[in-house]
Design a protein around this motif. Sequence first.
Motif, short mmCIF file in Angstrom:
data_model
loop_
_atom_site.label_atom_id
_atom_site.label_comp_id
_atom_site.label_asym_id
_atom_site.label_seq_id
_atom_site.Cartn_x
_atom_site.Cartn_y
_atom_site.Cartn_z
N LEU A 198 -1.89 12.28 17.85
CA LEU A 198 -1.16 12.62 16.62
C LEU A 198 -1.89 13.63 15.74
CD1 LEU A 198 0.30 9.12 15.81
CD2 LEU A 198 1.59 11.18 16.36
N TYR A 199 -3.21 13.66 15.83
CA TYR A 199 -3.99 14.57 14.97
C TYR A 199 -4.95 15.39 15.82
CZ TYR A 199 -2.06 11.83 11.19
OH TYR A 199 -1.19 11.21 10.33
N GLY A 200 -4.45 15.84 16.96
CA GLY A 200 -5.30 16.52 17.95
C GLY A 200 -6.10 17.68 17.38
N SER A 201 -5.49 18.47 16.50
CA SER A 201 -6.20 19.66 16.02
C SER A 201 -7.30 19.28 15.02
CB SER A 201 -5.23 20.65 15.39
OG SER A 201 -4.62 20.03 14.29
N HIS A 202 -7.27 18.07 14.50
CA HIS A 202 -8.30 17.62 13.55
C HIS A 202 -9.50 16.97 14.26
CE1 HIS A 202 -5.36 18.49 10.68
NE2 HIS A 202 -5.24 17.35 10.04
N ILE A 203 -9.37 16.80 15.59
CA ILE A 203 -10.41 16.04 16.31
C ILE A 203 -10.93 16.86 17.47
CG2 ILE A 203 -10.84 13.95 17.71
CD1 ILE A 203 -8.62 12.57 16.10
N ASP A 204 -12.22 17.19 17.48
CA ASP A 204 -12.72 17.95 18.64
C ASP A 204 -13.44 17.05 19.63
OD1 ASP A 204 -15.58 18.05 17.71
OD2 ASP A 204 -14.67 19.25 16.12
N THR A 205 -13.93 15.90 19.19
CA THR A 205 -14.64 15.00 20.12
C THR A 205 -14.32 13.55 19.78
OG1 THR A 205 -16.46 16.59 20.17
CG2 THR A 205 -16.93 14.40 21.03
N MET A 257 0.84 -1.19 0.00
CA MET A 257 0.00 0.00 0.00
C MET A 257 0.88 1.25 0.00
SD MET A 257 -2.90 1.12 2.77
CE MET A 257 -1.97 2.13 3.88
N ILE A 258 0.50 2.22 -0.79
CA ILE A 258 1.25 3.48 -0.77
C ILE A 258 0.61 4.41 0.26
CG2 ILE A 258 1.85 5.53 -2.14
CD1 ILE A 258 1.95 3.57 -4.56
N TYR A 259 1.43 4.86 1.20
CA TYR A 259 0.93 5.77 2.24
C TYR A 259 0.94 7.19 1.68
CZ TYR A 259 0.91 2.15 5.80
OH TYR A 259 0.63 1.03 6.53
N LYS A 260 -0.25 7.81 1.64
CA LYS A 260 -0.35 9.16 1.07
C LYS A 260 -0.19 10.23 2.15
CE LYS A 260 -4.40 8.06 -1.07
NZ LYS A 260 -5.61 8.20 -1.84
N PHE A 261 -0.56 9.86 3.39
CA PHE A 261 -0.62 10.86 4.45
C PHE A 261 0.33 10.57 5.62
CE2 PHE A 261 -4.85 11.06 2.48
CZ PHE A 261 -5.01 12.43 2.28
N ALA A 262 0.38 9.32 6.04
CA ALA A 262 1.08 9.01 7.30
C ALA A 262 2.55 8.72 7.03
CB ALA A 262 0.43 7.81 7.97
N PRO A 263 3.44 9.49 7.63
CA PRO A 263 4.87 9.27 7.38
C PRO A 263 5.38 8.00 8.05
CG PRO A 263 4.54 10.96 9.06
CD PRO A 263 3.17 10.58 8.58
N LYS A 264 6.44 7.45 7.46
CA LYS A 264 7.14 6.35 8.12
C LYS A 264 7.85 6.99 9.31
CE LYS A 264 9.84 2.43 6.81
NZ LYS A 264 10.63 1.76 5.83
N ALA A 265 7.66 6.50 10.49
CA ALA A 265 8.23 7.15 11.68
C ALA A 265 8.37 6.13 12.78
CB ALA A 265 7.30 8.29 12.13
N PHE A 320 -6.81 -7.76 24.87
CA PHE A 320 -7.14 -6.63 24.01
C PHE A 320 -6.14 -6.56 22.86
CE2 PHE A 320 -9.57 -5.71 27.71
CZ PHE A 320 -10.70 -5.07 27.22
N THR A 321 -6.62 -6.08 21.72
CA THR A 321 -5.78 -6.13 20.51
C THR A 321 -4.98 -4.84 20.34
OG1 THR A 321 -7.66 -5.28 19.27
CG2 THR A 321 -7.36 -7.65 19.27
N ASN A 322 -3.89 -4.96 19.56
CA ASN A 322 -3.10 -3.79 19.16
C ASN A 322 -3.40 -3.47 17.71
OD1 ASN A 322 -1.76 -3.55 21.57
ND2 ASN A 322 -0.33 -5.17 20.98
N PHE A 323 -2.85 -2.39 17.25
CA PHE A 323 -3.10 -2.02 15.86
C PHE A 323 -1.92 -1.20 15.35
CE2 PHE A 323 -5.27 -0.54 12.16
CZ PHE A 323 -6.16 -1.58 11.90
N PRO A 324 -1.50 -1.38 14.09
CA PRO A 324 -0.36 -0.60 13.58
C PRO A 324 -0.69 0.89 13.49
CG PRO A 324 -0.93 -2.42 12.09
CD PRO A 324 -2.01 -2.36 13.12
N VAL A 325 0.13 1.70 14.17
CA VAL A 325 -0.16 3.13 14.30
C VAL A 325 -0.17 3.82 12.93
CG1 VAL A 325 0.72 5.31 15.24
CG2 VAL A 325 0.73 3.25 16.64
N ARG A 326 0.80 3.49 12.10
CA ARG A 326 0.87 4.21 10.80
C ARG A 326 -0.39 3.96 9.97
NH1 ARG A 326 5.20 3.43 5.95
NH2 ARG A 326 4.82 5.43 4.91
N LEU A 327 -0.88 2.73 10.05
CA LEU A 327 -2.10 2.40 9.29
C LEU A 327 -3.32 3.15 9.84
CD1 LEU A 327 -3.46 0.73 7.09
CD2 LEU A 327 -3.61 -1.18 8.71
N ILE A 328 -3.43 3.24 11.17
CA ILE A 328 -4.54 4.01 11.76
C ILE A 328 -4.50 5.45 11.23
CG2 ILE A 328 -5.55 4.94 13.89
CD1 ILE A 328 -4.13 2.80 15.48
#
Length: 233
Positions: free
Chosen positions: A69-76, A1-9, A26-34
């Motif tokens: 990571l995207y605090g300013s994009h999320i108000d609730t 998959m080509i990542y358009k937004f999330a940097p490799k970090a 409880f499950t984990n999840f890959p952060v870059r994919l989220i």
Amino acid sequence: MIYKFAPKANYEDFASGRVLYHMQGFTNFPVRLICEVFMRCFSLINKPSAVVYDPCCGSGYMLTVLKFLYGSHIDTLIASDVSEEAVNLTKKNFGLLSHAGLDMRKEQLQDLHTRFKRDSYLEAIKSAERLKGLICEGAFESLVFKRDTLVDKSDCKADLILCDVPYGIKTAWSGEGDDFINRMLDNVWDNLNAVGVAAIFSDKKQKIITEKYKRAEKVLIGKRKFEIYVKLK
Ligand SMILES: C[S@@+](CC[C@H](N)C(=O)[O-])C[C@H]1O[C@@H](n2cnc3c(N)ncnc32)[C@H](O)[C@@H]1O
């Protein structure tokens, strides 16, 4: 998959159980994919900030990471799960989304280090300090509640739904019958605003067939897939 937004970090500060709370089962999840999927959805809603809902929230991991990571994009943040344990764990993780919450977590980690002398606690304290640098100033709301998302109605409203549904490995759907994924999508349609987008992570076996949403994307990644749907009126 080509990542358009999330940097490799390096996302190790978000490792489950390090600063963010984790419990067995409880499950984990890959952060870059989220991050990538969140930003693909966010780009479709044309709003400065969004209300984001996870109706199978588990530990609240996905939403907590996104808010850091995207605090300013999320108000609730809205989170629900059929399990009381998941609801409680999500509340604890949302509690980390403030300077005060992270200071308390640092004290806990310091106390654990004093008792058990493990270097991993010192590393976790450093992570907590770095996470403090990501806290977005300004009002932020959250709502966490118990809900069987196959059956129960809720009047909550969101711009984005992000959901990593049970695959039957660590977590299974709770409820009778089958076709869970479509029943859930059907039931949460009411919880999306008019310009609403839902991203569903699942295994390849669970097929989405819906007339209430239009598919914008379907991407297969290893054993998983994600699909992005736009709400239809
Ligand atoms: C794969 S986990 C989700 C992980 C989560 N996204 C996170 O960030 O930690 C799936 C979750 O679905 C929940 N679940 C199973 N059946 C459900 C139902 N009928 N209604 C709501 N939640 C359900 C489980 O309790 C479990 O916590």
